[in-house]
Design an enzyme around this catalytic site. Structure first.
Site, mmCIF file in Angstrom:
data_model
loop_
_atom_site.group_PDB
_atom_site.id
_atom_site.type_symbol
_atom_site.label_atom_id
_atom_site.label_comp_id
_atom_site.label_asym_id
_atom_site.label_seq_id
_atom_site.Cartn_x
_atom_site.Cartn_y
_atom_site.Cartn_z
ATOM 1 N N ARG A 102 0.318 -5.668 11.893
ATOM 2 C CA ARG A 102 -0.485 -4.975 12.893
ATOM 3 C C ARG A 102 -0.800 -5.899 14.073
ATOM 4 N NH1 ARG A 102 -5.092 -0.621 11.041
ATOM 5 N NH2 ARG A 102 -3.312 0.449 10.085
ATOM 6 N N GLU B 161 -8.239 -0.397 14.167
ATOM 7 C CA GLU B 161 -8.776 -1.411 13.262
ATOM 8 C C GLU B 161 -7.751 -2.512 13.026
ATOM 9 O OE1 GLU B 161 -10.208 -0.058 9.430
ATOM 10 O OE2 GLU B 161 -10.020 -2.092 8.632
ATOM 11 N N ARG C 85 1.339 0.923 10.340
ATOM 12 C CA ARG C 85 0.985 1.322 8.973
ATOM 13 C C ARG C 85 2.255 1.283 8.130
ATOM 14 N NH1 ARG C 85 -3.563 3.786 7.218
ATOM 15 N NH2 ARG C 85 -4.266 4.093 9.342
ATOM 16 N N SER D 132 -11.359 -6.850 9.390
ATOM 17 C CA SER D 132 -12.521 -6.238 8.766
ATOM 18 C C SER D 132 -13.166 -7.266 7.853
ATOM 19 C CB SER D 132 -12.026 -5.035 7.963
ATOM 20 O OG SER D 132 -13.089 -4.460 7.245
ATOM 21 N N ARG E 126 0.841 -1.205 0.000
ATOM 22 C CA ARG E 126 0.000 0.000 0.000
ATOM 23 C C ARG E 126 0.871 1.248 0.000
ATOM 24 N NH1 ARG E 126 -5.037 -2.066 3.894
ATOM 25 N NH2 ARG E 126 -5.277 -4.008 2.713
#
Length: 418
Positions: A383, A343, A271, A346, A256
């Site tokens: 994470r 988060e 991140r 998901s 990403r």
RNA sequence: GGUGGCGUGUCCGAGCGGCCGAAGGAGCACGCCUCGAAAGCGUGUGACGGUGCAAGCCGUCCGUGGGUUCAAAUCCCACCGCCACCGCCA
């Protein structure tokens, strides 16, 4: 892509969905108009083609002296068809563009509003308190020699890290645990390509609003995936499946660009530009999609519970849904260093939206039907490591290993400084 | 990277520029036969779009996209993919 038949039957429902998302309901009327324009163009072209076929057949049976006149007529019709087909192509392209602009219908239970309008569905585990000053995951990771972000930056730039020693072993353990659970739950394990062609990226909707997030290799016209949802969804593109459900658990690296997140979560590995993930992906009949969504959510919750991480589950508000999702649940784990929820996993129900775009159908008694697709994170590794290090830290800098993870770490009960 | 071959329906496989949505098999479904099954026989068996209350009618689809032609599965071009061999390589 939404179902155009549904749109024609009940445009107000689609407009309402747009309003819930905070999107423009005028897009719906633009789509309706484009749909009508296309149908008119198709009918016109169809009729001309039928006429042309007839005359064309007459060319053969014509007598030599009628022949020139018939040919003349055929040529004129051929030109008219060509013109009508050009008009049809334009109308079809316009419809496609308008179609792509309308996101999936929002599930009626989804809370309206934006990012902060989520509804908390449940909390699992207690928010922990620590009788010492908590360190953040990077501080813990550095004590344990598990994370090296400085050298990550030296070699690859900011938002890159080396997982070292126990960090590397932790990753492998988490991946194995996630895969083992997925397999036990009936998912087929998959190692998916991390590089995909433009069609796969487009089909899954990642080149729309989020195209700036995606790495592209211009020389080869390939994209680096941000999640194995992309290859797993494209896996059956253009197919008519005999039997559903199909459940896959894909492992891949994820990339990403984090283009819009300057200054956010810059410390540590919360991140990063590259991480590994085990993703669940289900193809089911449309009528089974909601039940499957619950199923994915339960898998995610069980995984986090077994890692002894306190977390809450939220029903994401309409305005914060991706364009493909009709409903999304996030699991947010407690991040002690910042005393906030973060988060971690998901799951999205994309109903038939993504499958329509990718041409994924399945056989039913009543003929082929567009399938539903759903995705859910089993384990986003970096994470998860960050949270394990923070939540399970002790005063001396050592880290408790959750029981369920121990078999994947050779029985190790705690990670201590070397 | 080079050379050669190939891409047709669920699968295998045939296909002269018009009579080809496409022979023939296999599979599948139904029926006959049978106590039941197998075998055998018969019938049926693609998708998408448009239109219609419906039966139906019309159109599109032979890897994808262009082109030639009154007319393309069939001829031409490009791309994608697969196979074989050679070269290189973990």
């Amino acid at each position: 892509m939404i179902d155009l038949k549904l749109l024609r039957d009940d445009p107000e429902r689609v407009r309402a969905s747009q309003r819930a998302r905070g999107d423009d309901p005028a897009l719906v009327d633009a789509l309706l108009a484009a749909d009508e324009a296309r149908r008119a163009a198709v009918t016109a072209a169809d009729n001309l083609r039928a006429a042309q076929k007839e005359v064309s057949a007459a060319v053969r049976s014509a007598t030599p002296d009628e022949r020139p006149a018939v040919l003349e007529k055929a040529k004129a019709l051929a030109a008219a068809v060509k013109e009508a087909e050009a008009v049809q192509a334009v109308a079809e392209e316009a419809l496609r563009a308008a179609h792509l602009a309308v996101p999936n219908l929002v599930h009626p239970a989804v809370p309206p509003g934006g990012e902060s309008d989520y509804v908390v569905l449940s909390q699992t585990g207690e928010v922990p308190s620590y009788p010492f000053d908590v360190r953040d995951h990077l501080a813990v990771g550095e004590i344990l020699k598990a994370i090296d972000t400085e050298r990550g930056a030296k070699v690859s730039g900011s938002r890159f890290a080396f997982l070292t020693g126990p960090g590397a072993l932790l990753e492998l353990a988490l991946v194995n645990m996630a895969m083992a659970r997925a397999v036990a739950a009936g998912f087929i394990p998959m190692i998916a390509p991390a590089l995909v062609r433009p069609e796969a990226m487009e089909g899954t909707g990642f080149l729309g609003a989020h195209s700036a997030e995606v790495y592209r290799l211009a020389d080869d016209d390939l994209y680096l995936v941000g999640t194995s949802e992309v290859p797993l969804a494209a896996y059956h593109s253009g197919e008519v499946l005999d039997d559903l459900p199909r459940r896959y658990a894909g492992f891949s690296s994820c990339f990403r660009r984090e283009a819009g997140s300057h200054g956010k979560d810059t410390r540590g590995i919360i991140r990063v530009h590259q991480f590994d993930k085990v993703e669940m992906f289900s193809y089911v009949a449309l009528e089974d999609a909601e039940a499957e969504h619950e199923r994915l959510l339960e898998q995610e919750k069980a995984f986090l519970s077994d890692l002894e991480l306190p977390f809450r589950t939220i029903d994401v508000a309409a305005g914060d849904l991706g364009s493909s999702a009709s409903r999304k649940f996030d699991n947010e784990a407690w991040l002690p260093s910042q005393e906030r929820w973060l988060e971690l996993t998901s799951t999205s129900n994309c109903t038939d939206f993504q499958a329509r775009r990718l041409g994924i159908r399945h056989r039913t008694a009543g003929g082929p039907q567009v399938a539903a697709t759903l995705n859910g994170t089993m384990c986003a590794v970096s994470r998860t490591i960050a949270l394990l290090l923070e939540v399970h830290q002790r005063a001396d800098g050592s880290v408790h290993v959750p029981k369920a993870l121990r078999p994947f770490l050779g029985g190790l009960e705690e990670i201590t400084a070397p």
